[in-house]
Design a protein around this motif. Structure first.
Motif, PDB file in Angstrom:
ATOM      1  N   ARG A  43       0.821  -1.215   0.000  1.00  0.00           N
ATOM      2  CA  ARG A  43       0.000   0.000   0.000  1.00  0.00           C
ATOM      3  C   ARG A  43       0.853   1.263   0.000  1.00  0.00           C
ATOM      4  O   ARG A  43       0.559   2.221  -0.725  1.00  0.00           O
ATOM      5  CB  ARG A  43      -0.938  -0.017   1.202  1.00  0.00           C
ATOM      6  CG  ARG A  43      -2.039  -1.080   1.111  1.00  0.00           C
ATOM      7  CD  ARG A  43      -2.799  -1.167   2.422  1.00  0.00           C
ATOM      8  NE  ARG A  43      -3.398   0.117   2.770  1.00  0.00           N
ATOM      9  CZ  ARG A  43      -3.717   0.475   4.019  1.00  0.00           C
ATOM     10  NH1 ARG A  43      -3.454  -0.342   5.028  1.00  0.00           N
ATOM     11  NH2 ARG A  43      -4.261   1.646   4.250  1.00  0.00           N
ATOM     12  N   ILE A  44       1.900   1.271   0.815  1.00  0.00           N
ATOM     13  CA  ILE A  44       2.774   2.450   0.855  1.00  0.00           C
ATOM     14  C   ILE A  44       3.480   2.625  -0.477  1.00  0.00           C
ATOM     15  O   ILE A  44       3.586   3.734  -1.005  1.00  0.00           O
ATOM     16  CB  ILE A  44       3.788   2.339   2.010  1.00  0.00           C
ATOM     17  CG1 ILE A  44       3.069   2.379   3.362  1.00  0.00           C
ATOM     18  CG2 ILE A  44       4.808   3.486   1.941  1.00  0.00           C
ATOM     19  CD1 ILE A  44       3.942   2.022   4.544  1.00  0.00           C
ATOM     20  N   THR A  61       2.525   1.649  -3.431  1.00  0.00           N
ATOM     21  CA  THR A  61       1.559   2.134  -4.418  1.00  0.00           C
ATOM     22  C   THR A  61       1.308   3.621  -4.236  1.00  0.00           C
ATOM     23  O   THR A  61       1.256   4.380  -5.216  1.00  0.00           O
ATOM     24  CB  THR A  61       0.230   1.356  -4.293  1.00  0.00           C
ATOM     25  OG1 THR A  61       0.465  -0.030  -4.548  1.00  0.00           O
ATOM     26  CG2 THR A  61      -0.808   1.877  -5.279  1.00  0.00           C
ATOM     27  N   ASP A  62       1.163   4.068  -2.985  1.00  0.00           N
ATOM     28  CA  ASP A  62       0.917   5.487  -2.717  1.00  0.00           C
ATOM     29  C   ASP A  62       2.119   6.348  -3.099  1.00  0.00           C
ATOM     30  O   ASP A  62       1.956   7.503  -3.513  1.00  0.00           O
ATOM     31  CB  ASP A  62       0.557   5.695  -1.245  1.00  0.00           C
ATOM     32  CG  ASP A  62      -0.847   5.197  -0.915  1.00  0.00           C
ATOM     33  OD1 ASP A  62      -1.610   4.899  -1.860  1.00  0.00           O
ATOM     34  OD2 ASP A  62      -1.186   5.102   0.278  1.00  0.00           O
ATOM     35  N   LYS A  73       0.450   9.815  -4.134  1.00  0.00           N
ATOM     36  CA  LYS A  73      -0.381  10.147  -2.972  1.00  0.00           C
ATOM     37  C   LYS A  73       0.486  10.577  -1.793  1.00  0.00           C
ATOM     38  O   LYS A  73       0.050  11.339  -0.937  1.00  0.00           O
ATOM     39  CB  LYS A  73      -1.264   8.953  -2.598  1.00  0.00           C
ATOM     40  CG  LYS A  73      -2.288   8.609  -3.671  1.00  0.00           C
ATOM     41  CD  LYS A  73      -3.086   7.357  -3.325  1.00  0.00           C
ATOM     42  CE  LYS A  73      -4.046   6.997  -4.455  1.00  0.00           C
ATOM     43  NZ  LYS A  73      -4.780   5.732  -4.181  1.00  0.00           N
ATOM     44  N   LEU A  74       1.704  10.048  -1.743  1.00  0.00           N
ATOM     45  CA  LEU A  74       2.732  10.528  -0.830  1.00  0.00           C
ATOM     46  C   LEU A  74       3.696  11.330  -1.692  1.00  0.00           C
ATOM     47  O   LEU A  74       4.325  10.789  -2.601  1.00  0.00           O
ATOM     48  CB  LEU A  74       3.442   9.360  -0.139  1.00  0.00           C
ATOM     49  CG  LEU A  74       2.554   8.493   0.763  1.00  0.00           C
ATOM     50  CD1 LEU A  74       3.300   7.250   1.227  1.00  0.00           C
ATOM     51  CD2 LEU A  74       2.073   9.299   1.970  1.00  0.00           C
ATOM     52  N   TYR A  77      -1.787   2.860   7.980  1.00  0.00           N
ATOM     53  CA  TYR A  77      -1.547   1.626   7.242  1.00  0.00           C
ATOM     54  C   TYR A  77      -1.718   0.368   8.083  1.00  0.00           C
ATOM     55  O   TYR A  77      -1.499  -0.743   7.600  1.00  0.00           O
ATOM     56  CB  TYR A  77      -0.150   1.662   6.610  1.00  0.00           C
ATOM     57  CG  TYR A  77      -0.027   2.705   5.519  1.00  0.00           C
ATOM     58  CD1 TYR A  77      -0.493   2.451   4.230  1.00  0.00           C
ATOM     59  CD2 TYR A  77       0.522   3.955   5.773  1.00  0.00           C
ATOM     60  CE1 TYR A  77      -0.394   3.402   3.232  1.00  0.00           C
ATOM     61  CE2 TYR A  77       0.616   4.921   4.776  1.00  0.00           C
ATOM     62  CZ  TYR A  77       0.163   4.641   3.501  1.00  0.00           C
ATOM     63  OH  TYR A  77       0.252   5.587   2.508  1.00  0.00           O
ATOM     64  N   GLU A  99      -4.761   4.321 -11.909  1.00  0.00           N
ATOM     65  CA  GLU A  99      -4.060   3.091 -11.550  1.00  0.00           C
ATOM     66  C   GLU A  99      -4.353   1.975 -12.554  1.00  0.00           C
ATOM     67  O   GLU A  99      -3.445   1.259 -12.983  1.00  0.00           O
ATOM     68  CB  GLU A  99      -4.428   2.656 -10.134  1.00  0.00           C
ATOM     69  CG  GLU A  99      -3.882   3.592  -9.067  1.00  0.00           C
ATOM     70  CD  GLU A  99      -4.072   3.061  -7.666  1.00  0.00           C
ATOM     71  OE1 GLU A  99      -4.240   1.837  -7.504  1.00  0.00           O
ATOM     72  OE2 GLU A  99      -4.051   3.869  -6.724  1.00  0.00           O
ATOM     73  N   ARG A 114       6.416   6.568 -11.425  1.00  0.00           N
ATOM     74  CA  ARG A 114       6.261   7.568 -10.355  1.00  0.00           C
ATOM     75  C   ARG A 114       6.347   8.977 -10.937  1.00  0.00           C
ATOM     76  O   ARG A 114       5.543   9.856 -10.604  1.00  0.00           O
ATOM     77  CB  ARG A 114       7.333   7.364  -9.295  1.00  0.00           C
ATOM     78  CG  ARG A 114       7.286   8.407  -8.171  1.00  0.00           C
ATOM     79  CD  ARG A 114       8.306   8.093  -7.090  1.00  0.00           C
ATOM     80  NE  ARG A 114       8.255   9.114  -6.064  1.00  0.00           N
ATOM     81  CZ  ARG A 114       9.283   9.894  -5.717  1.00  0.00           C
ATOM     82  NH1 ARG A 114      10.468   9.730  -6.307  1.00  0.00           N
ATOM     83  NH2 ARG A 114       9.154  10.808  -4.782  1.00  0.00           N
TER      84      ARG A 114
END
Length: 243
Positions: free
Chosen positions: A19-20, A22-23, A28-29, A44, A135, A170
């Motif tokens: 999840r991290i 992907t973000d 998203k981050l 998370y 995505e 990215r």
């Protein structure tokens, strides 16, 4: 790239990592953002110790930076790094295309046609103005390029390509890069050249495909600035948006 993996037997740590990651890849981050352990642990659903291990793992992939005793932050971005990553992607993918086009069989051809069909459907949605499912679009984009090189015969090359593609992706997502019909036409041409086993022609298209994406991002993204005026023809700065 494994944006939408099978998570049946996934551990808590694996889930947090996925999840991290992907973000990070999908912006998203954001670049330079401080990654506060307590806040991220809650968001998370993982322990501080597991989170530290995850962030250290992401440091090794170039997506996170460790600040010594001060913690972690999202890796910064630069025009120079994007260009380097793009050159590495072209080098790897071009070499793999030559090997794959020479060795691919009928199943390989069918996989390319199927992957392109899905990507073309997503591109038609983007061209119609529907931009909400980035995505899925980029998953289809990766699967198509992966199909082109799938018969290269080397897991080492495939793993290296996937890692480089994620770092390239990215930058695409931070810059919100979609070049419209030009990109879609290049994908169609790559499909046809694969079926003709024309590796030389495909590598020419791939060069244009990657180079023009970088140029577009440098021209249109507030996140990225050219290293020098020679890197990309200057245009008036404007807010990053999909085109």
């Amino acid at each position: 790239m494994d944006i939408l993996p099978d998570t049946t037997a996934e551990t808590v740590g694996d889930s947090a990592y996925r999840r991290i990651r992907t973000d990070l890849i999908f912006g998203k981050l954001t670049p330079g953002q401080k990654l506060k352990l307590e806040r991220m642990s809650s968001a998370y659903g993982t322990s501080i110790s597991t989170l530290r291990e995850t962030l250290n793992r992401l440091c090794s992939e170039g997506l996170v930076v460790a600040e010594g005793q001060r913690g972690f932050e999202v890796a910064p971005i630069s025009a120079a790094e994007f260009q380097e990553i793009a050159e590495l992607r072209e080098l790897l993918e071009g070499h793999m295309i030559e090997k794959s086009f020479a060795a691919g069989d009928l199943d390989w051809e069918a996989h390319i046609v199927s992957a392109h069909h899905k990507l073309a459907a997503m591109e038609r949605m983007l061209l119609s103005g529907e931009r909400s499912d980035a995505e899925s679009w980029k998953q289809c984009d990766f699967q198509f390029h992966r199909a082109l090189v799938a018969a290269c015969g080397s897991k080492v090359l495939l793993d290296a390509h996937a890692a480089v593609y994620d770092r390239y992706l990215r930058y695409q997502m931070i810059a919100v890069v979609f070049r419209g019909e030009m990109a879609a036409a290049e994908h169609r041409e790559l499909k046809e050249l694969a079926l003709k086993r024309d590796a030389k022609g495909a590598n020419k298209v791939l060069h244009t495909h990657i180079h023009d994406c970088v140029t577009h991002a440098l021209r249109n993204s507030d996140w990225l600035k050219p290293v020098t005026a020679k890197d990309v023809q200057r245009e008036p700065r404007k807010k990053a948006k999909a085109s």
